[in-house]
Structures are given as structure tokens and as C-alpha cells.
Enzyme design. Structure first.
Site, PDB file in Angstrom:
ATOM      1  CG  LEU A  19       7.736   0.224  -3.667  1.00 46.13           C
ATOM      2  CD1 LEU A  19       6.898   0.390  -2.404  1.00 46.13           C
ATOM      3  CD2 LEU A  19       7.961  -1.262  -3.964  1.00 46.13           C
ATOM      4  CE1 TYR A 171       2.790   5.821   4.175  1.00 43.33           C
ATOM      5  CE2 TYR A 171       3.604   4.531   6.031  1.00 43.33           C
ATOM      6  CZ  TYR A 171       3.428   4.688   4.669  1.00 43.33           C
ATOM      7  OH  TYR A 171       3.887   3.736   3.803  1.00 43.33           O
ATOM      8  CE  LYS A 175       0.572   3.822   2.440  1.00 39.84           C
ATOM      9  NZ  LYS A 175       0.249   3.661   1.008  1.00 39.84           N
TER      10      LYS A 175
END
Length: 303
Positions: A19, A171, A175
Site C-alpha cells: 500500500l 494489531y 489500529k
């Protein structure tokens, strides 16, 4: 390309692959000079190599764009400060920061080691905070000097941070923290000409192609590659442009050809008895409220 970022300078972290690389290429194609940051670490954060950032910067320059590589660790104060400094020393300005760097160390909670927790929270959450802090300090100084910028920050959260994801407690927590950081930064920095938003992308990266191999596989028949990272980058380029003025404090879920404004937490059914509840009364009230509440979306990987 429309050139919506012409004359602007953008920093992209974790831009050596996936990305981040797609974002850097899109920003350069839209006219931005790009600081390409990547530590060159492995999928779990191991190792260090300057070559991924250098390859992407060279690829941008080969296409006629402007780019410089940065191989520092942006989850350290020194690395994050040098990132902003490199943009200013090389191009004389900084207009956009795209926070994207990260890696995975997936484990079920009972097997999740403290080192794995700390490493993932460090790279994702601290790796957003420190570059944002140093860029914001520059933009605040510019605003106080009478040169209010049209500055933009694009943070990267995840569906795991919005809904949770089985086997990704570290994670998902990091996030989710990025969403909170985004909302606070948008509220604090607006007075200095800074718009702050976050994206929750779904695309094929080193992290997702091993976790979800079937869903992330590229089609072999030449049809639309829904999971290509390049599908996410047009939104990032627009959010990084001056044309996104007034758009701040939002989270956008994006994949393939879809963009969704995520609406976050809103009050649902409420009960107020005007006095203290007993435990039994509180339990009865909660069950009644839940009967009329919208059911939560399922956690990724549950069931």
C-alpha cells in the site's frame, strides 16, 4: 492524471512495498514530491534494509517525478524527526503525511507474547504518533508565523481496529488506537490548517496475502484486480491534496472500487431511572436495551 498534488510535498511511511508504495507512486503521479520512507524490515519486523525505499524513489524519478528515500525508523523520536527534516531540507516544505508503516505478529491471546504485543503496538501506534507529532510541530510553527498551511494527514487503521480480528489482538488494539489518535489530532490541529483523516483499507500486501491468501489472490483471467493496493491510493492522493479542505476527523473504509464513510460509535438505546440501579435492576435494564439495539458486526475470523 489530474495533477491535484502539484507543488505539494508528501511523506509516506512504509512506502517500500504494498500500500505504501502504491500511495507514493500515486502521489508522485499527481505532481507531489515524495519522501519515501521504509525501514526495509521483514514481515514480522525483523532486519533492516534501505533498498526498498531507494527502489521506489528511483522508480518515481525514472518516471519523471521527484522523490527521495528515507530509511530511518519512524517509531523512534530521532527517525521521525529526521523524516520531517528531510522533507524540509530537500524540498523546502511539507504538505502531507501518510502514515502507513507496520507489520504483523499474529497470535491468539493466550499465546501472544509481551514482545509481540510491544513490537506491533510500537510500529503501528507509536509509528503514527511520532511522525504526526513532528509534522504537526512544523505546521503549528508555520501557522503562528502567519503562513497557515493546507496540510493533510492520512492515517492507516484497519477493519481489525474497527471490528476486531481473531488472532490479532495486538494489531487490532493498535489500529483502534490510531482511530482515537486521528480524532484527537483532527480536533487539535484544525486551527493550524491541518486536516486529519484515516483510511481502513483492504488490499493485497505482505501482511494480508499470507493471512487471507484466497481472498487476496490476484485474478488470472485479466478481470478487475479488486485487491490491488493501487485501488486504495486515489483516495489517499485526494485526501493529501488541497482539494480535501474541510474534510477532517473521518475514517474511510476503502477497497476495490468502494469507499465507505465509517460512522463510529453513536448512542443507542438508553435507560435512565433517575437514581442508582441495583445490580439486578441494571442487568434487567441492559437485557431490555440490547433487545432493541443494533447487533454488532461480527469480528473478523469469528465463527
Amino acid at each position: 492524471m489530474s495533477g491535484i498534488c502539484s507543488g505539494r510535498v508528501a511523506v509516506v511511511t512504509g512506502a517500500g512495498r504494498g500500500l505504501g508504495r502504491a500511495h507514493a507512486m500515486a502521489l508522485a503521479a499527481e505532481g507531489a514530491a515524495v519522501v519515501v520512507n521504509d525501514l526495509g524490515a521483514g514481515p514480522g519486523g525483523e532486519g533492516h534494509s534501505a533498498s526498498p525505499a531507494e527502489r521506489v524513489a528511483e522508480e518515481i524519478r525514472a518516471r519523471g517525478g521527484r522523490a527521495v528515500a528515507h530509511g530511518g525508523d519512524i517509531a523512534t523520536a530521532e527517525g521521525a524527526a529526521s523524516l520531517t527534516a528531510l522533507a524540509l531540507e530537500t524540498y523546502g516544505r511539507l504538505d502531507a503525511l501518510v502514515n502507513n508503516a507496520g507489520f504483523l505478529r499474529d497470535r491468539m491471546l493466550v499465546n501472544l507474547g509481551e514482545d509481540d504485543w510491544d513490537a506491533v503496538v510500537h510500529v503501528h501506534l507509536k509509528g503514527h504518533f511520532l511522525p504526526l507529532k513532528h509534522a504537526a510541530a512544523h505546521w503549528r510553527a508555520e501557522a503562528k508565523a502567519g503562513r497557515t498551511p493546507q496540510a493533510r494527514v492520512v492515517n492507516t487503521t484497519s477493519g481489525a481496529g474497527l471490528l476486531g480480528s481473531v488472532g490479532q489482538g495486538n494489531y487490532a488494539a493498535a489500529k483502534a488506537g490510531i482511530v482515537g489518535l486521528t480524532l484527537v489530532a483532527a480536533a487539535e490541529l484544525g486551527r493550524y490548517g491541518v486536516c486529519v483523516n484515516a483510511i481502513a483499507p483492504a488490499a493485497r500486501t505482505r501482511m494480508t496475502e499470507t493471512t487471507f491468501p484466497e481472498a487476496m489472490a490476484a485474478p488470472r483471467d485479466g478481470t478487475f484486480d479488486a485487491m490491488s493496493p493501487a485501488n486504495v491510493s486515489p483516495l489517499v492522493a485526494w485526501l493529501a491534496s488541497a482539494g480535501s479542505d474541510g474534510v477532517t476527523g473521518h475514517v474511510f473504509e476503502t477497497e476495490a472500487g468502494r469507499i465507505t464513510v465509517m460512522e463510529g460509535w453513536h448512542p443507542g438505546p438508553t435507560a435512565d431511572r433517575g437514581d442508582r440501579w441495583t445490580p439486578a435492576e441494571a442487568g434487567e435494564a441492559v437485557r431490555g436495551l440490547l433487545a432493541g439495539a443494533r447487533p454488532p458486526r461480527p469480528v473478523y475470523g469469528a465463527g
